[in-house]
Design an enzyme around this catalytic site. Structure first.
Site, PDB file in Angstrom:
ATOM      1  N   GLU A   1     -18.194 -39.667  13.061  1.00 37.40           N
ATOM      2  CA  GLU A   1     -17.837 -40.163  14.380  1.00 37.40           C
ATOM      3  C   GLU A   1     -16.999 -41.432  14.374  1.00 37.40           C
ATOM      4  OE1 GLU A   1     -21.405 -40.534  16.709  1.00 37.40           O
ATOM      5  OE2 GLU A   1     -21.769 -38.386  16.699  1.00 37.40           O
TER       6      GLU A   1
ATOM      7  N   GLU B   1     -23.936 -32.127  14.140  1.00 41.95           N
ATOM      8  CA  GLU B   1     -25.046 -32.705  14.894  1.00 41.95           C
ATOM      9  C   GLU B   1     -25.106 -32.061  16.267  1.00 41.95           C
ATOM     10  OE1 GLU B   1     -25.158 -36.999  15.440  1.00 41.95           O
ATOM     11  OE2 GLU B   1     -24.669 -37.325  13.328  1.00 41.95           O
TER      12      GLU B   1
END
Ligand code: PNW
Length: 455
Positions: free
Chosen positions: A166, A354
């Site tokens: 991320e 995720e």
């Protein structure tokens, strides 16, 4: 009937964690401080002053934690490598800094669980931050030194590498919004940080190839689709800006070798010349990788808001259910996103690296009931399955998270695990969602109905 609820034979069922969120042992083995140690010890930054000093004590309990993974039946485990365990201070390298991971890999291997390693999941050594952190280009070389050591020492045992987790969070949320370490509110530094994260990703892919290692390497992006509040041209344009900010700022350079031009103009109008892109950078960033990792939690719904200085958007709420993070449950956005990636960006294999939910668990007589988490995961897996059924190249799903852990600025107050952690005793209790996921994995498919919902 059950036929269409199954996943491909070789679908990779997994679960994910990250070093700072679970390991603890913050000073053991000579580990130096990371920006999250500093940030969490700065009053007012993390809820209740929680820190990762002990976390889930996974550093000492990895053996029994791997047993829980094996009983769950996952084929792959995604974890991250703690940079300050290897480079604790300027000019200092600990040659046994990866020993913990070697022990962990041995256990995973013993149980037939394939490791997937994230090189950087936010625990930047503090000494690098002291030199300007991700907004200083020097970080790219530091990162490559760490990556190279990881590839050389662990490369033959890890078939799947994720350069970054991320980069949106590690740059814009951390240096711009200030909610994550190092907690700065400086948009220029934030956008510079984003570029250096992307550049270090591209350089790491090149390095990995040059070492002749046999595994796969990619990056994990958190992607949050932006939907317009109405069909008005102003709201459509607002959603397009939000999409540049949250998604295209990372997707476009990686897959197209360019930043979204119009949005870059807006950013530079707002923060001044970023003065960050050098010749050759964008080619490096666009170096072909082997897969894209997607972290998906929610969408955003936006309207035009001329008074909002950077983006000109305002975020709207809906009547849909939200998780404990206040994030809207909107699985259709995952389905839309997967198709968009396929259509606009890439035919590379995709992994959901995720997906999961923070919920208020009910602890009762040694059981932990979490129907909302089961329902969340079920709905998102259903969206994923539909994409695969339509020819989509989605190869695996990593549930966030294997166990409750340090949820960044929220400390231990938000629980994402399918294993409950009692932070007083460090006892682990598999939640109802663990048993549910175990069953999904065992039959390689979803049950007919979503628990807790009327269908
Ligand atoms: C991701 N946001 O973080 C991380 O990869 C995990 O470490 C984390 O525990 C998980 O999702 C749950 O939060 C995010 O503010 C944190 O948009 C914040 C945001 C997005 C992702």
């Amino acid at each position: 009937m059950s036929q269409n609820r199954t996943f491909p034979e070789d679908f990779i069922w997994g679960a994910a964690t990250a070093s700072y969120q679970i390991e603890g042992a913050a000073t053991e083995g000579g580990r130096g401080p990371s920006i999250w140690d500093t940030f969490s010890k700065t009053p007012g930054k993390v809820l209740h002053g929680h820190t990762g000093d002990i976390a889930c004590d996974h550093y000492h309990r990895y053996e029994s934690d791997v047993k829980l993974m094996a009983e769950l039946g996952i084929r792959s485990y995604r974890f991250s490598l703690a940079w300050p365990r290897v480079f604790p201070a300027k000019g200092k390298v600990l040659n046994d800094g990866f020993d913990f991971y070697k022990r962990l890999l041995e256990q995973l291997h013993k149980h037939g669980i394939t490791p997937a390693a994230t090189i950087y999941h936010w625990d930047l050594p503090q000494w690098i931050e002291d030199e300007g952190g991700w907004s200083n280009r020097a970080v790219v070389d530091y990162y490559l030194e760490f990556a190279e050591k990881a590839f050389r020492e662990l490369g033959d045992q890890i078939p799947m590498w994720i350069t970054h987790n991320e980069p949106w969070c590690a740059s814009l949320l951390s240096y711009g919004i200030g909610e994550h370490a190092p907690g700065l509110r400086d948009w220029r530094r934030a956008y510079r940080a984003a570029h250096h994260l992307l550049l270090s990703h591209g350089e790491a892919v090149k390095l990995y190839r040059s070492l002749g290692l046999k595994g796969e390497i990619g990056i994990t992006l958190n992607l949050t689709p932006a939907y317009p509040a109405s069909d008005s041209p102003a709201d459509l344009a607002a959603a397009a800006r939000q999409d540049c900010f949250a998604n295209r700022w990372f997707l476009d350079p990686i897959f197209k070798g360019e930043y979204p031009a119009e949005f870059m103009e807006r950013v530079e109008h707002f923060c001044g010349d970023l003065d960050v892109v050098r010749p050759g950078d964008l080619e490096t960033i666009a170096t072909k990788m082997d897969f894209l990792g997607i972290n998906f939690y929610t969408r955003s719904l936006v309207a035009d808001e001329p008074n909002d200085p950077l983006l000109g958007v305002k975020h709207l709420k809906t009547d849909n259910p939200v998780t404990d993070m206040g994030w809207e449950v909107y699985p259709e956005a995952l389905y839309d996103l997967l198709h968009r990636l396929r259509q606009d960006y890439t035919d590379l294999p995709l992994y959901i690296t995720e997906n999961g939910a923070a919920c208020a668990d009910v602890v009762e007589n040694g059981n932990v009931h979490d129907p909302d988490r089961i329902s969340y995961v079920h709905q998102h897996l259903e969206a994923a399955r539909k994409f695969i059924a339509e020819g989509g190249n989605l190869k695996g799903y990593y549930l966030w998270s294997l166990m409750d852990n340090f949820e960044w600025a929220f400390g231990y107050t938000k629980r994402f695990g399918i294993i409950y952690v009692d932070y007083d005793t460090q006892e682990r209790i598999p939640k109802d969602s663990y048993k549910w996921y175990r069953q999904v994995i065992a039959v390689n498919g979803l049950p007919e109905t979503v628990p807790g919902t009327v269908s």
